[in-house]
Motif scaffolding. Structure first.
Motif, short mmCIF file in Angstrom:
data_model
loop_
_atom_site.label_atom_id
_atom_site.label_comp_id
_atom_site.label_asym_id
_atom_site.label_seq_id
_atom_site.Cartn_x
_atom_site.Cartn_y
_atom_site.Cartn_z
N ASP A 10 10.29 9.11 0.53
CA ASP A 10 11.65 8.69 0.22
C ASP A 10 11.99 7.38 0.93
N ALA A 11 11.49 7.25 2.16
CA ALA A 11 11.74 6.01 2.90
C ALA A 11 11.13 4.82 2.18
N MET A 12 9.89 4.98 1.70
CA MET A 12 9.22 3.88 1.01
C MET A 12 9.92 3.56 -0.30
N ALA A 13 10.31 4.61 -1.03
CA ALA A 13 11.01 4.38 -2.30
C ALA A 13 12.34 3.68 -2.05
N GLY A 14 13.04 4.09 -1.01
CA GLY A 14 14.31 3.45 -0.69
C GLY A 14 14.14 2.00 -0.31
N LEU A 15 13.09 1.70 0.46
CA LEU A 15 12.81 0.32 0.85
C LEU A 15 12.58 -0.56 -0.38
N LEU A 16 11.74 -0.08 -1.28
CA LEU A 16 11.40 -0.88 -2.47
C LEU A 16 12.62 -1.04 -3.39
N ARG A 17 13.38 0.02 -3.56
CA ARG A 17 14.56 -0.08 -4.43
C ARG A 17 15.61 -1.02 -3.84
N TYR A 63 1.88 -1.57 -0.40
CA TYR A 63 3.33 -1.67 -0.58
C TYR A 63 3.88 -3.01 -0.08
N THR A 64 3.19 -3.64 0.86
CA THR A 64 3.57 -5.01 1.23
C THR A 64 3.36 -5.95 0.05
N THR A 65 2.26 -5.75 -0.66
CA THR A 65 1.98 -6.56 -1.84
C THR A 65 3.03 -6.32 -2.92
N VAL A 66 3.46 -5.07 -3.07
CA VAL A 66 4.52 -4.77 -4.04
C VAL A 66 5.81 -5.50 -3.66
N LEU A 67 6.17 -5.46 -2.38
CA LEU A 67 7.38 -6.16 -1.92
C LEU A 67 7.30 -7.65 -2.24
N GLN A 68 6.17 -8.26 -1.92
CA GLN A 68 6.02 -9.69 -2.17
C GLN A 68 6.02 -9.98 -3.67
N GLY A 69 5.42 -9.08 -4.44
CA GLY A 69 5.42 -9.25 -5.90
C GLY A 69 6.81 -9.15 -6.49
N LEU A 70 7.63 -8.25 -5.95
CA LEU A 70 9.02 -8.14 -6.42
C LEU A 70 9.75 -9.46 -6.19
N SER A 71 9.50 -10.07 -5.04
CA SER A 71 10.15 -11.34 -4.72
C SER A 71 9.77 -12.43 -5.72
N ILE A 72 8.49 -12.51 -6.02
CA ILE A 72 8.02 -13.53 -6.96
C ILE A 72 8.53 -13.25 -8.37
N GLN A 73 8.51 -11.97 -8.77
CA GLN A 73 9.03 -11.61 -10.08
C GLN A 73 10.51 -11.97 -10.21
N ALA A 74 11.27 -11.70 -9.14
CA ALA A 74 12.70 -12.04 -9.16
C ALA A 74 12.90 -13.54 -9.31
N ARG A 75 12.12 -14.33 -8.57
CA ARG A 75 12.24 -15.78 -8.67
C ARG A 75 11.86 -16.28 -10.06
N ASP A 76 10.93 -15.57 -10.71
CA ASP A 76 10.50 -15.97 -12.05
C ASP A 76 11.44 -15.47 -13.15
N LEU A 108 13.26 -2.70 -10.89
CA LEU A 108 13.34 -1.27 -10.57
C LEU A 108 12.24 -0.48 -11.29
N ALA A 109 11.85 -0.93 -12.48
CA ALA A 109 10.75 -0.27 -13.18
C ALA A 109 9.43 -0.48 -12.42
N ILE A 110 9.25 -1.65 -11.84
CA ILE A 110 8.06 -1.91 -11.01
C ILE A 110 8.05 -0.98 -9.81
N VAL A 111 9.22 -0.80 -9.20
CA VAL A 111 9.33 0.11 -8.06
C VAL A 111 8.94 1.53 -8.47
N ASP A 112 9.44 1.99 -9.60
CA ASP A 112 9.12 3.34 -10.06
C ASP A 112 7.61 3.51 -10.25
N SER A 113 6.96 2.50 -10.80
CA SER A 113 5.51 2.56 -10.99
C SER A 113 4.78 2.61 -9.66
#
Length: 201
Positions: free
Chosen positions: A85-92, A164-177, A185-190
């Protein structure tokens, strides 16, 4: 004798918030002093240097403000149990904060640029160390979870933290793009769907 002009005055806190947005949007090297001065209310260069000392010092002040405003909120739930839950909360939380209307998308630390000129090696090192700290923080949390029996005995906290560090960084790049909040949020769920496989449960 000619009269001296009046010294420039400005709201230092407001100016720093504006400078933060410029660095966040343009990166450290992309943010010119002209762009920074314009965003900070058109204040004169001597006032900028008198208040902050240098562009590097201004960036470090902006980075500290970013940490106080953005990073602390991102990490405050990491000690939640169970650790899944902690990891899911962090990513969301990251997905939501990286797509906040009215703010530059993504993460300042990830997006300030990965390639620096030799003259800016100190800033490059600072940002590198902050990114490494993310992985180490996740590793430490996952190690505690394994000790508490929340992870399988064969789980590798270092590998899971790297994922999960890679997921965090990927979310950042996806957001910028330009990815939408829903897409992030769909990426987080996956990523969370992969949890049981990663930790050996």
């Amino acid at each position: 004798m000619a009269k001296r002009g009046r010294p420039c005055s400005f709201d230092r806190d407001d100016a720093l918030r504006r400078a933060l947005d410029v660095f966040w949007d343009m990166g450290y090297e992309g943010a010119t002093m002209t762009a920074l001065k314009d965003a900070m209310g058109g204040i004169c260069a001597p006032s900028v240097y008198a208040a902050y000392g240098s562009k590097e010092a201004l960036f470090r002040s902006a980075l500290a403000l970013y940490h106080a405003q953005e990073s602390e909120a991102l990490w405050q739930g990491l000690e939640t149990s169970p650790v899944r839950d902690a990891m899911a909360g962090l990513l969301r939380t990251a997905a939501l904060r990286y797509s906040t209307p009215g703010k530059p998308p993504g993460c300042l630390v990830d997006l300030s640029t990965l390639n620096f000129s030799p003259a800016n090696k100190a800033i490059e090192t600072t940002l590198h160390d902050l990114r490494v700290d993310v992985a180490r923080t996740l590793e430490a949390r996952l190690c505690r979870a394994r000790e508490d029996g929340e992870l399988g005995t064969l789980a590798d906290p270092v590998a899971v933290a790297a994922f999960y560090t890679t997921v965090l960084q990927g979310l950042s790049i996806q957001a910028r793009d330009g990815a939408s909040r829903e897409r992030l949020l769909a990426i987080v769920d996956s990523a969370i769907t992969a949890w049981d496989c990663l930790v050996g449960n």
